[in-house]
Each structure stands twice: as C-alpha cells, then as structure tokens.
Design a protein around this motif. Structure first.
Motif, PDB file in Angstrom:
ATOM      1  N   SER A   1      17.370   2.636  33.200  1.00 48.38           N
ATOM      2  CA  SER A   1      16.195   1.714  33.148  1.00 48.38           C
ATOM      3  C   SER A   1      15.663   1.779  33.548  1.00 48.38           C
ATOM      4  N   GLN A   2      14.992   2.802  34.336  1.00 49.22           N
ATOM      5  CA  GLN A   2      13.185   3.382  34.460  1.00 49.22           C
ATOM      6  C   GLN A   2      12.437   4.965  33.847  1.00 49.22           C
ATOM      7  N   PHE A   3      13.727   5.172  33.497  1.00 48.28           N
ATOM      8  CA  PHE A   3      12.988   5.543  31.959  1.00 48.28           C
ATOM      9  C   PHE A   3      13.936   5.949  31.480  1.00 48.28           C
ATOM     10  N   SER A   4      12.788   5.559  29.568  1.00 50.41           N
ATOM     11  CA  SER A   4      13.584   5.661  28.474  1.00 50.41           C
ATOM     12  C   SER A   4      13.454   7.320  27.903  1.00 50.41           C
ATOM     13  N   LEU A   5      14.211   7.277  27.035  1.00 54.11           N
ATOM     14  CA  LEU A   5      14.980   8.380  26.774  1.00 54.11           C
ATOM     15  C   LEU A   5      14.540   8.636  25.294  1.00 54.11           C
ATOM     16  N   LYS A   6      13.573  10.022  25.821  1.00 53.88           N
ATOM     17  CA  LYS A   6      12.375  10.131  24.377  1.00 53.88           C
ATOM     18  C   LYS A   6      13.732  10.658  22.757  1.00 53.88           C
ATOM     19  N   THR A   7      13.899   9.507  21.903  1.00 54.52           N
ATOM     20  CA  THR A   7      14.442   9.473  20.352  1.00 54.52           C
ATOM     21  C   THR A   7      13.499  10.223  19.108  1.00 54.52           C
ATOM     22  N   ASP A   8      12.251  10.409  19.328  1.00 55.48           N
ATOM     23  CA  ASP A   8      11.808  11.030  18.575  1.00 55.48           C
ATOM     24  C   ASP A   8      12.148  11.794  17.967  1.00 55.48           C
ATOM     25  N   ARG A   9      12.686  12.978  17.475  1.00 53.26           N
ATOM     26  CA  ARG A   9      12.883  13.851  16.900  1.00 53.26           C
ATOM     27  C   ARG A   9      12.068  14.869  16.254  1.00 53.26           C
ATOM     28  N   SER A  10      10.752  13.611  15.736  1.00 52.46           N
ATOM     29  CA  SER A  10       9.937  14.682  15.103  1.00 52.46           C
ATOM     30  C   SER A  10       8.898  16.020  15.548  1.00 52.46           C
ATOM     31  N   GLU A  11       8.544  17.138  14.907  1.00 47.97           N
ATOM     32  CA  GLU A  11       7.444  17.597  15.339  1.00 47.97           C
ATOM     33  C   GLU A  11       6.258  17.216  16.046  1.00 47.97           C
ATOM     34  N   PRO A  12       6.243  18.209  17.452  1.00 47.42           N
ATOM     35  CA  PRO A  12       4.790  17.272  17.603  1.00 47.42           C
ATOM     36  C   PRO A  12       3.782  18.072  16.638  1.00 47.42           C
ATOM     37  N   LYS A  13       2.472  17.010  16.414  1.00 51.39           N
ATOM     38  CA  LYS A  13       1.217  17.638  16.094  1.00 51.39           C
ATOM     39  C   LYS A  13       0.099  18.326  17.230  1.00 51.39           C
TER      40      LYS A  13
END
Length: 113
Positions: A80-92
């Motif tokens: 509830s305190q930390f949302s998990l990053k689900t975006d797996r696209s390559e970073p710019k």
C-alpha cells in the motif's frame, strides 16, 4: 456426515468446511449397505485435514488467495505504501557532452541488467 448424504452426488461438500483454519480436522464416517435380506453393511471413518496451499515457510494471504514469503499484514502494508512499477518499456536516456565516458563517441548500455 449426515443421513441421506449421497456421496456420489455431493462428495465431501457439506461435510468439510474448506474455509476452516489450516490444521482443522473433520471426521467423515462412510456407511455402505447392500440390497441383501438381511442387509449387509460396512463402515469406516476417514479424517480430512485442512492443509496449507502454500509451500513450507510461506504464508497464505486470504485477501488475494496468494502465498507470500512474508507475513500477509507486512506484505499488504508495504504494497500500500509502494506501488510496483509495471511499465516494462525501455527507458529513454539522454546524455550530455560532459558525461566522462561519452567523449563524443558511442556509449553502449545493457538494458535490464
């Protein structure tokens, strides 16, 4: 578990509380009669124990019916305190010219390492 309970129709449903805590035991008496005169019969008692669906050392979390390596309340508080990053696209990534390894040439980065 009860008179007139048809095992072939209902199985153990109605005799075992599948929501009971892990370790709960239910004794089921099975009775069999034949059509002979006088009727022959046999009975046996079987014990059903509610087992954990999780591997040893894991905790079963009822909130989402999942197994967790940490206690459920701790897991839920953290999630509830930390949302998990689900975006797996390559970073710019943009480099400026003052980056020491860049030196005007090419810099190779391994993504996902």
């Amino acid at each position: 578990c009860c008179p007139q309970h048809k095992f072939r129709v209902k199985g153990v449903k109605g005799c075992v509380n599948t929501s009971a805590p892990v370790g709960s035991e239910f004794s089921l008496r099975y009775l069999v009669f034949d059509g002979a005169i006088p009727a022959n019969n046999a009975s046996v008692v079987r014990v059903v124990t509610i087992a954990s669906p999780c591997a040893r050392g894991e905790h079963f979390c009822e909130s989402d019916a999942a197994c967790s390596s940490v206690e459920c309340d701790v897991r839920d508080a953290l999630s509830s305190q930390f949302s998990l990053k689900t975006d797996r696209s390559e970073p710019k990534i943009t480099f400026n010219a003052s980056f020491p390894e860049y030196q005007g040439g090419f810099l190779t980065l391994s993504y996902g390492v």
